[in-house]
Enzyme design. Sequence first.
Site, mmCIF file in Angstrom:
data_model
loop_
_atom_site.group_PDB
_atom_site.id
_atom_site.type_symbol
_atom_site.label_atom_id
_atom_site.label_comp_id
_atom_site.label_asym_id
_atom_site.label_seq_id
_atom_site.Cartn_x
_atom_site.Cartn_y
_atom_site.Cartn_z
ATOM 1 N NE ARG A 10 6.389 -54.617 61.219
ATOM 2 C CZ ARG A 10 5.948 -53.376 61.122
ATOM 3 N NH1 ARG A 10 4.718 -53.073 61.406
ATOM 4 N NH2 ARG A 10 6.751 -52.408 60.724
ATOM 5 N NE ARG A 66 16.914 -64.753 48.065
ATOM 6 C CZ ARG A 66 15.873 -65.252 48.701
ATOM 7 N NH1 ARG A 66 16.016 -65.766 49.907
ATOM 8 N NH2 ARG A 66 14.688 -65.263 48.136
ATOM 9 C CE1 TYR A 110 9.252 -51.287 64.957
ATOM 10 C CE2 TYR A 110 9.148 -52.806 66.800
ATOM 11 C CZ TYR A 110 8.615 -52.293 65.644
ATOM 12 O OH TYR A 110 7.443 -52.802 65.161
ATOM 13 N NE ARG A 118 3.722 -50.550 68.047
ATOM 14 C CZ ARG A 118 2.903 -51.578 67.858
ATOM 15 N NH1 ARG A 118 2.814 -52.132 66.690
ATOM 16 N NH2 ARG A 118 2.151 -52.015 68.851
#
Length: 127
Positions: A10, A66, A110, A118
Amino acid sequence: MKNRMIRGIRGATTVDADTAEEILARTAELLQTMAEANAVEPDQMASIIFTLTPDLNATFPAEAARQLGWKYVPLLCARELPVPHGLPRTVRVLMHAETDRSPREIRHVYLRGAAVLREDLDTVERG
């Protein structure tokens, strides 16, 4: 020897403005930090899901992957739920990657204002 598994990694970051340049720069920074923190190469990535809060719509954050040359990684963008107390101007990422790390060894990332999301995890924080 550990077994290799597909694990979820995450990450999230915040942007200062709803511009393509800002979203792409912050998302690229997040993706690179996630990959480096977990020693994951694009060939180990099964897929990546990106979400944007409702206040962001200038571009697809997947375009950042990309631009990093991650040509063969399947990517998907979606909209976050408009929860009233949600963190604004946030890009979230769920990277699925093959790794021999256990769930406890995965380093979730994060950055910037998203570091508050979190605080219960041992995360990589910058910004």
